[in-house]
Design a protein around this motif. Structure first.
Motif, PDB file in Angstrom:
ATOM      1  N   TYR A  53       0.808  -1.220   0.000  1.00  0.00           N
ATOM      2  CA  TYR A  53       0.000   0.000   0.000  1.00  0.00           C
ATOM      3  C   TYR A  53       0.839   1.268   0.000  1.00  0.00           C
ATOM      4  N   LEU A  54       2.166   1.127  -0.232  1.00  0.00           N
ATOM      5  CA  LEU A  54       2.970   2.331  -0.428  1.00  0.00           C
ATOM      6  C   LEU A  54       2.611   3.030  -1.736  1.00  0.00           C
ATOM      7  N   VAL A  55       2.290   2.231  -2.772  1.00  0.00           N
ATOM      8  CA  VAL A  55       1.978   2.831  -4.071  1.00  0.00           C
ATOM      9  C   VAL A  55       0.711   3.686  -4.003  1.00  0.00           C
ATOM     10  N   PRO A  56      -0.419   3.162  -3.474  1.00  0.00           N
ATOM     11  CA  PRO A  56      -1.592   4.040  -3.357  1.00  0.00           C
ATOM     12  C   PRO A  56      -1.319   5.286  -2.509  1.00  0.00           C
ATOM     13  N   ILE A  57      -0.530   5.138  -1.454  1.00  0.00           N
ATOM     14  CA  ILE A  57      -0.213   6.303  -0.623  1.00  0.00           C
ATOM     15  C   ILE A  57       0.600   7.321  -1.417  1.00  0.00           C
ATOM     16  N   ILE A  68       1.963   9.056   7.075  1.00  0.00           N
ATOM     17  CA  ILE A  68       0.635   8.466   6.862  1.00  0.00           C
ATOM     18  C   ILE A  68       0.743   6.951   6.711  1.00  0.00           C
ATOM     19  N   ALA A  69       1.752   6.482   5.955  1.00  0.00           N
ATOM     20  CA  ALA A  69       1.958   5.039   5.820  1.00  0.00           C
ATOM     21  C   ALA A  69       2.254   4.403   7.177  1.00  0.00           C
ATOM     22  N   THR A  70       3.035   5.080   7.988  1.00  0.00           N
ATOM     23  CA  THR A  70       3.357   4.571   9.320  1.00  0.00           C
ATOM     24  C   THR A  70       2.106   4.468  10.190  1.00  0.00           C
ATOM     25  N   VAL A  71       1.248   5.466  10.110  1.00  0.00           N
ATOM     26  CA  VAL A  71       0.008   5.446  10.894  1.00  0.00           C
ATOM     27  C   VAL A  71      -0.867   4.263  10.476  1.00  0.00           C
ATOM     28  N   ILE A  72      -1.017   4.049   9.171  1.00  0.00           N
ATOM     29  CA  ILE A  72      -1.838   2.931   8.687  1.00  0.00           C
ATOM     30  C   ILE A  72      -1.286   1.605   9.181  1.00  0.00           C
ATOM     31  N   SER A  80       5.813   1.733  14.722  1.00  0.00           N
ATOM     32  CA  SER A  80       6.250   2.936  14.009  1.00  0.00           C
ATOM     33  C   SER A  80       7.758   2.900  13.789  1.00  0.00           C
ATOM     34  N   LEU A  81       8.506   2.470  14.791  1.00  0.00           N
ATOM     35  CA  LEU A  81       9.953   2.342  14.624  1.00  0.00           C
ATOM     36  C   LEU A  81      10.302   1.234  13.636  1.00  0.00           C
ATOM     37  N   ASN A  82       9.500   0.183  13.623  1.00  0.00           N
ATOM     38  CA  ASN A  82       9.730  -0.912  12.691  1.00  0.00           C
ATOM     39  C   ASN A  82       9.498  -0.480  11.246  1.00  0.00           C
ATOM     40  N   MET A  83       8.760   0.599  11.072  1.00  0.00           N
ATOM     41  CA  MET A  83       8.366   1.067   9.746  1.00  0.00           C
ATOM     42  C   MET A  83       9.359   2.055   9.158  1.00  0.00           C
ATOM     43  N   VAL A  84      10.330   2.531   9.931  1.00  0.00           N
ATOM     44  CA  VAL A  84      11.108   3.688   9.496  1.00  0.00           C
ATOM     45  C   VAL A  84      11.903   3.427   8.224  1.00  0.00           C
ATOM     46  N   ILE A 123      11.187   1.184   5.702  1.00  0.00           N
ATOM     47  CA  ILE A 123      10.277   1.107   4.558  1.00  0.00           C
ATOM     48  C   ILE A 123       9.734   2.491   4.231  1.00  0.00           C
ATOM     49  N   ALA A 124       9.438   3.278   5.273  1.00  0.00           N
ATOM     50  CA  ALA A 124       8.941   4.630   5.034  1.00  0.00           C
ATOM     51  C   ALA A 124       9.991   5.497   4.349  1.00  0.00           C
ATOM     52  N   SER A 125      11.273   5.161   4.543  1.00  0.00           N
ATOM     53  CA  SER A 125      12.320   5.951   3.897  1.00  0.00           C
ATOM     54  C   SER A 125      12.279   5.808   2.383  1.00  0.00           C
ATOM     55  N   MET A 126      11.649   4.750   1.883  1.00  0.00           N
ATOM     56  CA  MET A 126      11.533   4.564   0.440  1.00  0.00           C
ATOM     57  C   MET A 126      10.606   5.590  -0.201  1.00  0.00           C
ATOM     58  N   ILE A 127       9.754   6.206   0.593  1.00  0.00           N
ATOM     59  CA  ILE A 127       8.861   7.219   0.032  1.00  0.00           C
ATOM     60  C   ILE A 127       9.134   8.586   0.652  1.00  0.00           C
ATOM     61  N   GLY A 128      10.373   8.775   1.110  1.00  0.00           N
ATOM     62  CA  GLY A 128      10.794  10.119   1.480  1.00  0.00           C
ATOM     63  C   GLY A 128      10.897  10.426   2.944  1.00  0.00           C
ATOM     64  N   ALA A 129      10.930   9.406   3.819  1.00  0.00           N
ATOM     65  CA  ALA A 129      10.971   9.688   5.258  1.00  0.00           C
ATOM     66  C   ALA A 129      12.328  10.213   5.701  1.00  0.00           C
ATOM     67  N   GLY A 130      13.401   9.726   5.105  1.00  0.00           N
ATOM     68  CA  GLY A 130      14.733  10.137   5.557  1.00  0.00           C
ATOM     69  C   GLY A 130      15.070   9.523   6.900  1.00  0.00           C
ATOM     70  N   GLY A 131      16.059  10.089   7.572  1.00  0.00           N
ATOM     71  CA  GLY A 131      16.421   9.642   8.906  1.00  0.00           C
ATOM     72  C   GLY A 131      17.203   8.343   8.907  1.00  0.00           C
ATOM     73  N   LEU A 132      17.130   7.618  10.027  1.00  0.00           N
ATOM     74  CA  LEU A 132      17.885   6.383  10.192  1.00  0.00           C
ATOM     75  C   LEU A 132      17.479   5.326   9.180  1.00  0.00           C
ATOM     76  N   GLY A 133      16.205   5.299   8.825  1.00  0.00           N
ATOM     77  CA  GLY A 133      15.751   4.337   7.827  1.00  0.00           C
ATOM     78  C   GLY A 133      16.454   4.519   6.499  1.00  0.00           C
ATOM     79  N   PHE A 134      16.596   5.759   6.084  1.00  0.00           N
ATOM     80  CA  PHE A 134      17.301   6.028   4.830  1.00  0.00           C
ATOM     81  C   PHE A 134      18.765   5.621   4.936  1.00  0.00           C
ATOM     82  N   ASP A 135      19.380   5.820   6.097  1.00  0.00           N
ATOM     83  CA  ASP A 135      20.782   5.425   6.279  1.00  0.00           C
ATOM     84  C   ASP A 135      20.948   3.917   6.137  1.00  0.00           C
TER      85      ASP A 135
END
Length: 643
Positions: A184-188, A201-205, A264-268, A270-282
């Motif tokens: 559901y990253l694509v629809p988001i 928003i993806a993290t909240v879902i 939410s921390l587990n999502m960081v 995957i969320a970086s793939m759609i622009g979250a940045g932070g530790l997930g992107f690293d």
């Protein structure tokens, strides 16, 4: 023996059908192409309609999504400014101020011990040079968690008040928790655009369903006496909810808050793939470079944040009683910390930014360890890999792919009927047929093959460790610390050493899945054995049973329901990891989801994600029913579907 003979007979008939029926019933093996449901096209068209044509009179659906984005972005920018970017030329909070503030929060929540632990976790992040990325991640968490908690509580309250609504959202919650996040990253992305807001928003879902379930369960467990008392004193519905029910259910609700934080921390990443940045992107960038050391350090920074937030949220659930004066003292101490740190930062630059000369790094060491193993044990690793591939993985894969979808539907339907009746039988059979009807049967069986092999190996390793840990309290302390770390370490981190040692392919995916999914196998085995009534063990000793007999005939049999729940959770972990292992060349449903993400094909991704969800639901319901039967057979309380 009679039951075992029945199952052997059923399986024998099934394999005979699978071997002989292909020439006679080809449609039972390969779903007719003319009858494949174009579900992906339907979903893609619906998404485009929502984006381009859907209207609610005064505003369009696209305007609604943009308004939601703006509502999330405003507080996100405020928090990001405070922690990372600064406001209008003013610097953000210094690292020292944040560490002291966390210490104050920890002391307020749980005393000196928690204050030191929380401060040490944040200090660890600064020492290892992850501060800036960690603050971006923390900003996302501080926005996503309140939204997830509020939304989950609202849905849980509605489900408690209206039983029909509870029945309606239960399957939706099941799907939300089992559909891979990639799906559901694509629809988001389509609806909310690329950037940190879409990631929030993806993290909240992803994190909200457990809060909904726990809210409903906690409200249902409020004693009837309290509800009756509220009615007797004339409480309105609003007063009954917020002055009686919610305060009484606070302990359970805080467990839900804790789950939202952890998810939410587990999502960081995957969320970086759609622009979250932070530790997930690293971590993601380190995976692309195969820089295991850098990825591990960023992963441990996420673990440190998780430990601090987890312990603080657990302590807040118990709510230490303090006076109003003490509360004001904490508040004034926080303001004083911010002001004093800002003044000191003008004189001492090291107060604002942690000095680079004081930073440590173990990235080179960990990368060197993997390289040393690769150089010195390459031939042995290749031999093990090829042996397992040729003798176990490939034959099992061919066996499953060759199974007829109709036969699998009938077999699983029969198992469901034996365990819980016609309702479960119909559910699992229909889900199998739906997987076949989407044209994804071969990929689904590849997913089952990888998941099945990984779960079997995880249980073979985890069961003995759990047994040993349950027998020795000192060992359990260290084992629990290890599996807590494994469960909070980002899943992407497991891929890097696996790829560096074994290259890409199914074997690499299996290694990563086993490493990620072994924690629940150990945890539930140990907890099940530790929960066995000591009086039964003493009775066994009094009858002259040997330690082996006590373990196999008393402890393991009584712990069987919890062990089966551990198998269930191991399967759930394995399925969630399999979608991520698509990055290393698997050819299963996870790859379908990942390809859909790269092509922004919402329909393809959601259909493949639903197929993964159906596999998860089938396994969950069957194992839950088997655990319930085991509890009933052993005469245990709480015979229900353990999910």
């Amino acid at each position: 023996m009679r039951v075992a003979a029945i199952w052997v007979g059923v399986l024998g008939l099934f394999w005979a059908f699978a071997a002989l029926a292909r020439p006679l019933l080809p449609w039972a093996f390969d779903w007719p192409k003319a009858m494949v449901m174009p579900a992906a096209k339907w979903i893609s068209r619906f998404t485009k309609w929502l984006l381009n044509d859907a209207s609610f009179g005064l505003f369009t659906f696209q305007e609604l999504t943009r308004w939601i984005s703006a509502m999330v972005e405003a507080p996100y920018r405020i928090v990001t400014g405070a922690l990372s970017e600064g406001w209008g030329g003013l610097p953000p909070l210094s690292w020292l101020a944040v560490v002291v503030l966390v210490v104050l929060v920890g002391h307020r929540a749980g005393g000196l011990r928690l204050a030191l632990l929380s401060g040490a976790c944040f200090l660890f992040v600064a020492i290892f040079g992850q501060w800036t990325s960690a603050m971006i991640t923390l900003a996302s968490i501080l926005i996503a968690v309140p939204i997830g908690v509020a939304g989950g509580m609202a849905l849980g309250l509605a489900a408690y008040r209206w039983p029909g609504f509870a029945k309606a959202i239960t399957p939706v919650l099941d799907l939300m928790q089992t559909i891979p996040v990639f799906a559901y990253l694509v629809p988001i992305l389509i609806l909310f655009g690329f950037g940190p807001v879409a990631a929030v928003i993806a993290t909240v879902i992803y994190a909200m369903p457990p809060m909904t379930r726990i809210t409903l369960l906690s409200l249902q467990r409020v004693p009837d006496e309290l509800r009756d008392l509220g009615n007797m004193v004339g409480c309105t519905n609003h007063q009954m909810t917020w002055r009686v029910m919610v305060p009484s259910a606070k302990a359970g609700l805080m467990v839900g808050v804790n789950q939202v934080i952890m998810l939410s921390l587990n999502m960081v990443i995957i969320a970086s793939m759609i622009g979250a940045g932070g530790l997930g992107f690293d971590v993601l960038a380190a995976l692309r470079r195969l820089d295991f050391g850098a990825g591990l350090e960023a992963g441990f920074a996420i673990v440190a944040l998780a430990i601090a937030l987890d312990r603080i949220s657990q302590a807040l659930a118990q709510e230490r009683a303090i006076t109003a004066t003490a509360r004001n003292a904490y508040l004034w101490a926080a303001f004083a910390t911010i002001g004093l740190a800002a003044v000191l930062a003008l004189v001492l630059p090291g107060v604002q930014r942690y000095p680079e000369g004081w930073q440590l790094s173990t990235g080179t060491f960990w990368g060197g360890v993997v390289e040393w193993i690769n150089v010195n044990y390459f031939d042995m690793l290749e031999a093990v890999k090829n042996t397992l591939l040729l003798n176990v993985l490939i034959p099992f894969k061919r066996l499953l792919i060759g199974l007829p979808w109709a036969g699998v539907a009938l077999l699983l339907g029969f198992v469901g009927w034996r365990l819980q009746g016609w309702r479960l039988a119909g559910l699992v059979a229909v889900l199998v047929v739906l997987i076949a009807a989407t044209g994804l049967w071969d990929k689904a069986m590849t997913t089952v093959y990888l998941c099945g092999i990984s779960v079997a190996i995880a249980m073979l390793i985890g069961l003995p460790i759990g047994v040993a840990a349950a027998e020795r309290d000192s060992l359990w302390h260290w084992v629990r610390l290890a599996i807590d770390t494994l469960q909070t370490l980002p899943s992407f981190v497991y891929l890097m050493p696996a790829v560096m040692l074994f290259r890409v392919g199914d074997f690499t995916a299996m290694i990563a899945v086993v490493a990620y999914a072994i924690a629940p196998a150990i945890r539930y085995t140990a907890l099940g054995l530790q929960g066995v009534d000591p009086r039964l063990i003493e009775a066994g000793r009094a009858m002259g049973c040997t330690p082996w007999q006590i373990l196999t005939r008393i402890k393991l049999r009584l712990a069987l329901p919890e062990i089966m729940l551990g198998v269930n959770q191991t399967i759930m972990f394995a399925l969630s990891m399999l979608v991520i292992t698509a990055l290393v060349g698997t050819r299963d449903l996870g790859q379908e989801v990942y390809i859909a993400l790269t092509k922004a094909d919402s329909g393809r991704g959601l259909v493949a994600g639903l197929a993964v969800a159906f596999i998860a639901i089938i396994a969950d319901r069957l194992i839950g029913a088997a655990a319930a039967r085991a509890r009933a057979r052993l005469g245990m309380a709480g015979v229900g579907n353990d999910t």
